[in-house]
Design an enzyme around this catalytic site. Structure first.
Site, PDB file in Angstrom:
ATOM      1  N   HIS A  54      24.170  -9.973  11.064  1.00  0.00           N
ATOM      2  CA  HIS A  54      24.611 -10.190  12.199  1.00  0.00           C
ATOM      3  C   HIS A  54      24.950 -11.924  12.443  1.00  0.00           C
ATOM      4  CE1 HIS A  54      24.604  -9.976  16.584  1.00  0.00           C
ATOM      5  NE2 HIS A  54      23.675 -10.826  16.897  1.00  0.00           N
ATOM      6  N   MET A 105      12.059 -12.748  47.869  1.00  0.00           N
ATOM      7  CA  MET A 105      11.862 -11.852  46.991  1.00  0.00           C
ATOM      8  C   MET A 105      12.770 -10.631  47.246  1.00  0.00           C
ATOM      9  SD  MET A 105       8.583  -9.681  46.058  1.00  0.00           S
ATOM     10  CE  MET A 105       7.470 -11.123  45.486  1.00  0.00           C
ATOM     11  N   ASP A 106      13.054 -10.416  48.445  1.00  0.00           N
ATOM     12  CA  ASP A 106      13.928  -9.312  48.820  1.00  0.00           C
ATOM     13  C   ASP A 106      15.056  -9.450  49.637  1.00  0.00           C
ATOM     14  OD1 ASP A 106      11.471  -7.860  47.773  1.00  0.00           O
ATOM     15  OD2 ASP A 106      10.404  -8.628  49.625  1.00  0.00           O
TER      16      ASP A 106
HETATM   17  C1  LIG Z   1      23.408  -7.179  20.543  1.00  0.00           C
HETATM   18  C2  LIG Z   1      23.737  -6.997  19.124  1.00  0.00           C
HETATM   19  C3  LIG Z   1      25.065  -6.849  19.035  1.00  0.00           C
HETATM   20  C4  LIG Z   1      26.293  -7.061  20.331  1.00  0.00           C
HETATM   21  O1  LIG Z   1      26.598  -8.133  20.239  1.00  0.00           O
HETATM   22  P1  LIG Z   1      27.689  -8.610  21.477  1.00  0.00           P
HETATM   23  O2  LIG Z   1      27.893 -10.093  21.240  1.00  0.00           O
HETATM   24  O3  LIG Z   1      27.114  -8.316  22.708  1.00  0.00           O
HETATM   25  O4  LIG Z   1      29.142  -7.754  21.101  1.00  0.00           O
HETATM   26  C5  LIG Z   1      25.555  -6.649  17.896  1.00  0.00           C
HETATM   27  N1  LIG Z   1      24.484  -6.581  16.644  1.00  0.00           N
HETATM   28  C6  LIG Z   1      23.279  -6.992  17.020  1.00  0.00           C
HETATM   29  C7  LIG Z   1      22.463  -7.007  15.655  1.00  0.00           C
HETATM   30  C8  LIG Z   1      22.864  -7.411  18.149  1.00  0.00           C
HETATM   31  O5  LIG Z   1      21.504  -7.103  18.317  1.00  0.00           O
END
Ligand SMILES: *Cc1c(COP(=O)(O)O)cnc(C)c1O
Length: 387
Positions: free
Chosen positions: A169, A315-316
């Protein structure tokens, strides 16, 4: 179908499933045919509704779903979703039984995790796995070649473990400066090269990377924010290759309209004071719905015109200053289009000094969701009164 009998309060969110469908289609058209779309539907599909978004994304060409936690994956299975689902976050080793039983793929992010999970698998069970590599996000994942090869050896020595994928990621795919991203890509390639055999799925792109970097598609992209029609960051807005359609609107109605005299006060703290005779309307939405107190001063649309929220948000409920008398029952748009004007999620995010991702996520499940296709209501979801 009408709202009558599904909820009894004049505040609702609308989710336009055509927008989701178009966004997925646009991304699909951008990708080569051998690159699959994993639709990221964690956090109730960023507040939009997990089942509805999952079904729509799959119909539009996504082939895989991804969530953050095992509970979210099980919830989708319980609602009848049969598509493959990957849990991106950490599951507990002792819960792999639940993953197997529900045919859910889990993420292996540490050798120790895998060793702790193994005793929880029965002889004839198969656990589908994606290995997560930490190439610079510093969250979860395998960082070292030795650990990766050890995991690969553990998996190949245990017939109950099925290595289906490997991923990482990015921390900065939505930024203009590509230095850190390039470092992560290099780390990813380096770790991949240590594998004896590449699994079926290799994926690293979130929305930002999927929209910008064809060189790192591998064979799947994880599509989150862009599927909902939102730009991953303002910085990369100019690089979005096609228009994104915002799927989420938030609406309410005026439930009380009154004329106030000069000097009359509004809301907690009595901090707002009418300067002249003023028309003040009340709408039934507040911070418990995710319409946070800091949105005081934010404009909303009434009859296509912008009017400000005045006094403290309760709150509401909260109050707006109207230009003139407006009938009770008039629709108020807090997010979305009304006549010729539009309040974007980005506008609300700016007011709250945060990112657009947070906004639909924090609109609470007290707010019912109305689903639309071709301008027609196709489904209603009231989390308080499930039908
Ligand atoms: C949330 C997430 C995504 C999606 O990311 P976006 O920026 O919303 O496209 C992709 N990979 C992992 C590991 C995530 O946690």
């Amino acid at each position: 179908m009408t709202e009558q009998g599904f909820f009894y309060r004049d505040t609702w969110a609308e989710v336009d499933l055509d927008c989701i469908s178009e966004n997925v289609t646009s991304v699909k058209n951008l990708l080569p045919p051998d690159v699959e779309i994993m639709a990221v539907v964690k956090a109730n599909a960023y507040g939009h509704g997990d089942l509805q978004v999952a079904e729509t994304a799959l119909q539009a060409g996504a082939t895989y779903l991804a969530v953050a936690f095992l509970d979210e994956a099980i919830a989708l299975r319980n609602k009848g979703i049969h598509a493959p689902i990957l849990v991106l976050g950490a599951s507990r080793p002792e819960d792999v039984q639940m993953a197997v039983k529900n045919d859910i793929t889990v993420t292996v992010f540490q050798k120790e995790w895998l060793k702790m999970a193994q005793p929880h698998l029965k002889q004839d069970q198969k656990l589908s796995i994606h290995i997560k590599l930490d190439t610079g996000m510093g969250r979860i994942g395998v960082r070292k070649e030795e650990e990766l090869t050890a995991i690969e050896r553990l998996i190949s020595g245990d017939s109950r473990l099925v290595l289906e994928g490997i991923f990482t990621h990015f921390a900065t795919a939505d930024e203009l400066d590509l230095t850190y991203l390039q470092q992560q890509i290099e780390n990813f390639r380096q770790l991949l090269s240590c594998l004896k055999e590449r699994p079926r799925y290799v994926h690293c792109s979130n929305s930002a990377a999927a929209l910008r970097f064809p060189e790192v598609y591998f064979n799947a992209v994880r599509l989150g924010i862009a599927m909902y029609g939102l730009t991953p960051s303002l910085e990369m807005e100019a690089e979005i290759p096609f228009p994104l359609n915002e799927a989420f609107s938030l609406r309410s109605s005026l439930v009380h309209v009154k004329k106030m005299n000069k000097g009359d006060k509004v809301s907690y703290g009595a901090t707002y004071e009418s300067k002249t005779e003023e028309w003040i309307g009340t709408i039934p939405i507040g911070y418990a719905d995710g319409w946070l107190r800091r949105l005081q001063g934010q404009e909303v649309l009434v009859d296509g015109k912008r009017v400000p929220i005045i006094g403290r948000i309760c709150m509401d409920q909260c109050m707006v200053r109207l230009p003139a008398e407006v009938p009770v029952g008039t629709t108020v748009t807090l997010i979305g289009k009304q006549q010729d004007d539009f309040i974007s999620i980005n506008e609300i995010a700016r007011k709250l000094e945060t990112i657009n991702y947070e906004i639909p996520c924090i609109i609470s499940t007290r707010v019912p969701r109305i689903y639309k296709k071709s301008g027609k209501i196709v489904e209603l979801k009231n989390y308080l009164l499930p039908n």
